[in-house]
Design a protein around this motif. Sequence first.
Motif, mmCIF file in Angstrom:
data_model
loop_
_atom_site.group_PDB
_atom_site.id
_atom_site.type_symbol
_atom_site.label_atom_id
_atom_site.label_comp_id
_atom_site.label_asym_id
_atom_site.label_seq_id
_atom_site.Cartn_x
_atom_site.Cartn_y
_atom_site.Cartn_z
ATOM 1 N N CYS A 107 0.827 -1.207 0.000
ATOM 2 C CA CYS A 107 0.000 0.000 0.000
ATOM 3 C C CYS A 107 0.866 1.264 0.000
ATOM 4 O O CYS A 107 2.033 1.249 0.388
ATOM 5 C CB CYS A 107 -0.997 -0.014 1.148
ATOM 6 S SG CYS A 107 -0.301 0.434 2.722
ATOM 7 N N LYS A 108 0.261 2.356 -0.467
ATOM 8 C CA LYS A 108 1.002 3.602 -0.659
ATOM 9 C C LYS A 108 1.539 4.156 0.666
ATOM 10 O O LYS A 108 2.585 4.797 0.698
ATOM 11 C CB LYS A 108 0.101 4.646 -1.334
ATOM 12 C CG LYS A 108 -0.463 4.227 -2.681
ATOM 13 C CD LYS A 108 0.634 3.905 -3.676
ATOM 14 C CE LYS A 108 0.093 3.555 -5.050
ATOM 15 N NZ LYS A 108 1.083 2.840 -5.871
ATOM 16 N N PRO A 143 -4.438 15.835 6.228
ATOM 17 C CA PRO A 143 -5.723 15.143 6.108
ATOM 18 C C PRO A 143 -6.420 15.539 4.809
ATOM 19 O O PRO A 143 -6.408 16.706 4.415
ATOM 20 C CB PRO A 143 -6.519 15.650 7.323
ATOM 21 C CG PRO A 143 -5.503 16.200 8.269
ATOM 22 C CD PRO A 143 -4.366 16.691 7.427
ATOM 23 N N GLY A 144 -6.994 14.576 4.132
ATOM 24 C CA GLY A 144 -7.740 14.877 2.915
ATOM 25 C C GLY A 144 -6.920 14.712 1.643
ATOM 26 O O GLY A 144 -7.485 14.659 0.552
ATOM 27 N N VAL A 145 -5.585 14.682 1.767
ATOM 28 C CA VAL A 145 -4.762 14.440 0.570
ATOM 29 C C VAL A 145 -4.313 12.979 0.614
ATOM 30 O O VAL A 145 -3.606 12.573 1.541
ATOM 31 C CB VAL A 145 -3.531 15.373 0.518
ATOM 32 C CG1 VAL A 145 -2.717 15.100 -0.748
ATOM 33 C CG2 VAL A 145 -3.958 16.832 0.584
ATOM 34 N N CYS A 146 -4.736 12.190 -0.383
ATOM 35 C CA CYS A 146 -4.457 10.756 -0.288
ATOM 36 C C CYS A 146 -3.011 10.453 -0.661
ATOM 37 O O CYS A 146 -2.332 11.229 -1.323
ATOM 38 C CB CYS A 146 -5.450 9.942 -1.123
ATOM 39 S SG CYS A 146 -5.078 9.934 -2.867
ATOM 40 N N LYS A 147 -2.542 9.296 -0.162
ATOM 41 C CA LYS A 147 -1.127 8.933 -0.307
ATOM 42 C C LYS A 147 -0.734 8.767 -1.773
ATOM 43 O O LYS A 147 0.404 9.026 -2.151
ATOM 44 C CB LYS A 147 -0.842 7.633 0.463
ATOM 45 C CG LYS A 147 -1.139 7.702 1.962
ATOM 46 C CD LYS A 147 -0.376 8.818 2.653
ATOM 47 C CE LYS A 147 -0.623 8.840 4.150
ATOM 48 N NZ LYS A 147 -0.216 10.132 4.748
ATOM 49 N N GLY A 176 1.400 22.030 -7.381
ATOM 50 C CA GLY A 176 0.279 22.750 -6.769
ATOM 51 C C GLY A 176 -1.057 22.218 -7.275
ATOM 52 O O GLY A 176 -2.000 22.005 -6.499
ATOM 53 N N ALA A 177 -1.134 21.971 -8.591
ATOM 54 C CA ALA A 177 -2.372 21.449 -9.186
ATOM 55 C C ALA A 177 -2.634 20.005 -8.746
ATOM 56 O O ALA A 177 -3.771 19.631 -8.453
ATOM 57 C CB ALA A 177 -2.282 21.541 -10.709
ATOM 58 N N ILE A 178 -1.578 19.196 -8.703
ATOM 59 C CA ILE A 178 -1.737 17.786 -8.290
ATOM 60 C C ILE A 178 -2.293 17.714 -6.869
ATOM 61 O O ILE A 178 -3.240 16.982 -6.583
ATOM 62 C CB ILE A 178 -0.387 17.024 -8.365
ATOM 63 C CG1 ILE A 178 0.036 16.789 -9.824
ATOM 64 C CG2 ILE A 178 -0.463 15.686 -7.612
ATOM 65 C CD1 ILE A 178 1.434 16.198 -9.991
ATOM 66 N N LEU A 179 -1.684 18.488 -5.967
ATOM 67 C CA LEU A 179 -2.101 18.429 -4.560
ATOM 68 C C LEU A 179 -3.534 18.935 -4.387
ATOM 69 O O LEU A 179 -4.262 18.484 -3.500
ATOM 70 C CB LEU A 179 -1.136 19.217 -3.674
ATOM 71 C CG LEU A 179 0.275 18.631 -3.579
ATOM 72 C CD1 LEU A 179 1.196 19.594 -2.835
ATOM 73 C CD2 LEU A 179 0.273 17.267 -2.876
#
Lengths: 286, 286
Positions: free
Chosen positions: A128-129, B125-129, B185-188
Amino acid sequence: MQKYIEMTEKALHAYMKFEDKPQKKIYEAMEYSLFARGKRLRPVIMLMTAKMCGADPAIALPFACAIEMIHTYSLIHDDLPAMDNDDLRRGKPTNHKVFGEGIAILAGDALLNKAFEIVSEYDVPGVCKKTVLRAISALAQSSGTEGMIGGQVVDIESRNEDMELLKYLYSLKTGAIIRSAGVIGAILAEAEEDQTAAVDSFCLNLGIAFQIQDDILDVTGSEADLGKPIGSDAANHKSTYITLCGLEKSRDMVNKYTQKAIDSLAVFENRGELINLAETLISRKA
Amino acid sequence: MQKYIEMTEKALHAYMKFEDKPQKKIYEAMEYSLFARGKRLRPVIMLMTAKMCGADPAIALPFACAIEMIHTYSLIHDDLPAMDNDDLRRGKPTNHKVFGEGIAILAGDALLNKAFEIVSEYDVPGVCKKTVLRAISALAQSSGTEGMIGGQVVDIESRNEDMELLKYLYSLKTGAIIRSAGVIGAILAEAEEDQTAAVDSFCLNLGIAFQIQDDILDVTGSEADLGKPIGSDAANHKSTYITLCGLEKSRDMVNKYTQKAIDSLAVFENRGELINLAETLISRKA
């Protein structure tokens, strides 16, 4: 051991395929040092550990290659005139002797950078990541200022006169990366906490034994085996385990730390390969 | 713009808190260059982009600091005697002039390494791995041999005599990191694909305008504003946009690429800050 070395060589070659571009010189310089008779000790430790912890060792290959690239970059930068100023490494002219200092500095930078390119693209089904990020973090910490780079700074800033500082230096400069090799293998295999701790203890003690053995070889080894001049520590007026405790006591310490390393593995049933590796290192000539 | 600079400064200082250890010299050397009047252009682009894409800019702060560390390491290594051999940077003696070449090389290494330490520990929190790993990969690629390091190799290996090669060099050496600042910036912010492509186009064109402006300032700027000697390109016998197309045409190109950058942002409603930034850069003096 041989099969892990072959896995690593094959994977390293696959990562080092490049097109013909204006910056191709950098790839030549990276390859020159990456494929220069390295022992692949760190990758082997990582792959064996992943296996011992119950995983397919192949899941650790990207990290095994990354750690070898980091080790190689550190050697290129260590050899520079501004650092140890060495002309020979593993029987070949050092990177800057062949490519010039500018490219050698950039080749080191590029290998460090490439290590993180590889692991950030890690994509193995079933891992997992979150685990990948934990492993990247372990890698980055071990090669940073609280790890390998920190050790190198202490090495060039001091003459290591006292045993405490020398131990600290060794624990960072060589020890940190060897430890993370094992720990990353355990992390990727999703080992239990006590297993990871046992691996950490194994690598910590193996790393110290390895480093003392290096000091011994710098006094008793042959230039043909080592591929570089012996006596360089004395020439650089650096304290070593030999100058601080003598040759005989240093040999005892290699045995003692190796035994301690082996004892750490008691929790694993499947520990034969790593015990064998530890015993082989005691009698190494290079 | 100022608020993004302040956010970055504060976060950078927080990352650079260290205990008193035998390797403390490396932290002094890292801080010396990291806090040397940098414009923080790359962090500002990243934070503004995250905002423009609808996210809280603070979610990009660890990556903003990492990219500034990578930019700083590249300056330290570029200034070394084996590379551009510069004595002054932003009005201060260069890193190796103060700390010596060995520590300067290690301080560069350490800043690159620290960048990856920081982002591998990213935990918002909220930004997935998976998104974090995508952003790390974008960062690593832009600073590697197909990005910044590749550009530096072309720079020291050639005299950039033809326009195609010079464009290629600029697209890598300065362009790659500026592009990844926006793209990360866009990815995050988990922007849509067309938004990310628009940001990429904005940064690509802004980066070219920025680099040509650098060439212009090396001819027309003042040493007091720049904090380093002018005319260094000519002294190094390097081709630039000025030597290849003349000053007037170079100025036209800065305007043209800046306008192209601004036009790329049409898909965003909330693009005022980045347009403003692009326009400010045209009239910069340093």
